[in-house]
Every structure is written in C-alpha cells, then in structure tokens.
Design a protein around this motif. Sequence first.
Motif, short mmCIF file in Angstrom:
data_model
loop_
_atom_site.label_atom_id
_atom_site.label_comp_id
_atom_site.label_asym_id
_atom_site.label_seq_id
_atom_site.Cartn_x
_atom_site.Cartn_y
_atom_site.Cartn_z
N ILE A 52 49.15 38.21 37.39
CA ILE A 52 50.33 37.99 38.23
C ILE A 52 51.53 38.77 37.72
CG2 ILE A 52 52.02 36.24 38.95
CD1 ILE A 52 49.66 34.34 39.34
N SER A 53 51.71 38.82 36.40
CA SER A 53 52.87 39.54 35.87
C SER A 53 52.75 41.05 36.12
CB SER A 53 53.05 39.26 34.38
OG SER A 53 52.00 39.81 33.63
N SER A 54 51.53 41.57 36.11
CA SER A 54 51.36 43.00 36.37
C SER A 54 51.36 43.32 37.87
CB SER A 54 50.05 43.50 35.75
OG SER A 54 48.93 43.00 36.46
N GLY A 55 51.02 42.32 38.69
CA GLY A 55 50.95 42.54 40.13
C GLY A 55 49.71 43.31 40.54
N LYS A 56 48.77 43.45 39.60
CA LYS A 56 47.54 44.21 39.86
C LYS A 56 46.34 43.44 39.34
CE LYS A 56 50.08 48.43 39.01
NZ LYS A 56 50.32 49.49 38.04
N MET A 57 45.24 43.60 40.06
CA MET A 57 44.00 42.97 39.62
C MET A 57 42.88 43.99 39.70
SD MET A 57 42.36 39.47 41.02
CE MET A 57 40.82 38.82 40.43
N SER A 58 42.29 44.27 38.56
CA SER A 58 41.19 45.23 38.51
C SER A 58 39.86 44.49 38.64
CB SER A 58 41.22 46.00 37.19
OG SER A 58 40.89 45.13 36.12
N ARG A 59 38.82 45.25 38.83
CA ARG A 59 37.48 44.65 38.89
C ARG A 59 37.16 43.99 37.55
NH1 ARG A 59 33.14 45.35 42.30
NH2 ARG A 59 34.20 47.04 43.37
N GLN A 60 37.62 44.59 36.45
CA GLN A 60 37.40 44.01 35.13
C GLN A 60 38.14 42.67 35.00
OE1 GLN A 60 38.69 46.51 31.92
NE2 GLN A 60 37.89 45.14 30.36
N ASP A 61 39.39 42.60 35.48
CA ASP A 61 40.13 41.33 35.47
C ASP A 61 39.38 40.26 36.27
OD1 ASP A 61 42.26 42.44 34.01
OD2 ASP A 61 43.33 43.00 35.85
N HIS A 62 38.89 40.67 37.43
CA HIS A 62 38.16 39.76 38.32
C HIS A 62 36.91 39.23 37.63
CE1 HIS A 62 35.25 38.96 41.64
NE2 HIS A 62 36.31 38.35 42.15
N THR A 63 36.14 40.11 37.01
CA THR A 63 34.91 39.72 36.32
C THR A 63 35.21 38.78 35.15
OG1 THR A 63 33.87 41.80 36.95
CG2 THR A 63 32.85 40.59 35.14
N LEU A 64 36.24 39.13 34.37
CA LEU A 64 36.63 38.29 33.24
C LEU A 64 37.07 36.91 33.70
CD1 LEU A 64 37.13 38.15 30.18
CD2 LEU A 64 39.44 39.03 30.62
N LEU A 65 37.87 36.86 34.74
CA LEU A 65 38.34 35.58 35.28
C LEU A 65 37.17 34.72 35.76
CD1 LEU A 65 40.69 33.72 36.10
CD2 LEU A 65 40.79 34.97 38.26
N LEU A 66 36.29 35.31 36.54
CA LEU A 66 35.15 34.55 37.06
C LEU A 66 34.21 34.09 35.95
CD1 LEU A 66 34.19 36.36 40.38
CD2 LEU A 66 35.54 34.27 40.04
N SER A 67 34.04 34.89 34.92
CA SER A 67 33.16 34.48 33.82
C SER A 67 33.71 33.25 33.11
CB SER A 67 32.94 35.63 32.83
OG SER A 67 34.13 35.91 32.12
N HIS A 68 35.03 33.15 32.99
CA HIS A 68 35.64 31.97 32.37
C HIS A 68 35.63 30.77 33.33
CE1 HIS A 68 37.07 33.35 28.49
NE2 HIS A 68 37.37 34.50 29.06
N VAL A 69 35.88 31.03 34.61
CA VAL A 69 35.93 29.94 35.59
C VAL A 69 34.57 29.26 35.72
CG1 VAL A 69 36.18 29.43 38.05
CG2 VAL A 69 37.89 30.83 36.89
N PHE A 70 33.51 30.04 35.77
CA PHE A 70 32.19 29.47 36.00
C PHE A 70 31.38 29.29 34.71
CE2 PHE A 70 33.12 31.48 40.15
CZ PHE A 70 33.15 30.32 40.89
N ALA A 71 32.02 29.36 33.57
CA ALA A 71 31.32 29.26 32.28
C ALA A 71 30.59 27.93 32.10
CB ALA A 71 32.30 29.48 31.14
N ASN A 72 31.21 26.83 32.53
CA ASN A 72 30.55 25.53 32.32
C ASN A 72 30.02 24.91 33.61
OD1 ASN A 72 32.88 24.70 33.54
ND2 ASN A 72 33.53 23.32 31.91
N GLY A 73 29.99 25.66 34.70
CA GLY A 73 29.38 25.18 35.94
C GLY A 73 30.28 24.39 36.86
N GLN A 74 31.39 23.91 36.35
CA GLN A 74 32.34 23.18 37.20
C GLN A 74 33.73 23.45 36.65
OE1 GLN A 74 31.46 19.04 37.00
NE2 GLN A 74 31.50 18.95 34.79
N PHE A 75 34.74 23.23 37.50
CA PHE A 75 36.09 23.47 37.01
C PHE A 75 37.04 22.38 37.45
CE2 PHE A 75 35.04 26.36 40.46
CZ PHE A 75 35.99 26.08 41.42
N SER A 76 38.09 22.22 36.66
CA SER A 76 39.05 21.14 36.83
C SER A 76 40.11 21.50 37.88
CB SER A 76 39.73 20.84 35.51
OG SER A 76 40.56 21.93 35.14
#
Length: 100
Positions: A52-76
């Motif tokens: 958000i601070s950069s105003g840009k989202m790369s494919r790498q950012d997207h992959t990193l974010l999703l890997s953390h979001v779905f790491a334990n199978g559910q999210f809060s």
Amino acid sequence: MSWGAFTYTSVNKYTRDFLDFSGEIMSDRPSIYINVDSQSEIAIKKIVDKIISSGKMSRQDHTLLLSHVFANGQFSDRVRRQINRILDEIQTGQLKFMNW
C-alpha cells in the motif's frame, strides 16, 4: 470492576489486563511470547503495508502474500481485514500491478 463490556482486573502495579467478550486477556503491555498465528498475521500486515505504501503490487508481492495467507489453511478476521485493504486500494485505483 466492570466498564461496559470489559472487566478490569489488576494483576499487579505494573500490568493491567482486560477480559474481552471471548474471555481472552488483552493487556496494555506487549507479550514477549507470540504464537504462530500472530507471527503470520504480523508478516501479512508488513507485506500489505509495503504494498500500500508503494502503491504497487508485483507478482512476487502477490505470491508472498498468498503464501502467508494460506499457510495454515484458514485465516482470521484480522487477516481478512488486511486483504480488504488491498482490495479497497485496487477498487479506488490507488494500487497498480507491476510485472504481471
């Protein structure tokens, strides 16, 4: 002692703890013990803040974010709010996709 929905208990003169609706203790002092879910949520928040601070989202950012979001199978709800921050930025045109 009780204030509305919260119950106040004084543990000692250095700590004040509050019980929330679920009975969990919320303290005004940070805990030195962070559970795995909290570590994941902290990592997700840092990633979202960077995007958000950069105003840009790369494919790498997207992959990193999703890997953390779905790491334990559910999210809060806290993780869901972070994802909604990204979606809000996309909807308002404030977030650009880079290197897709």
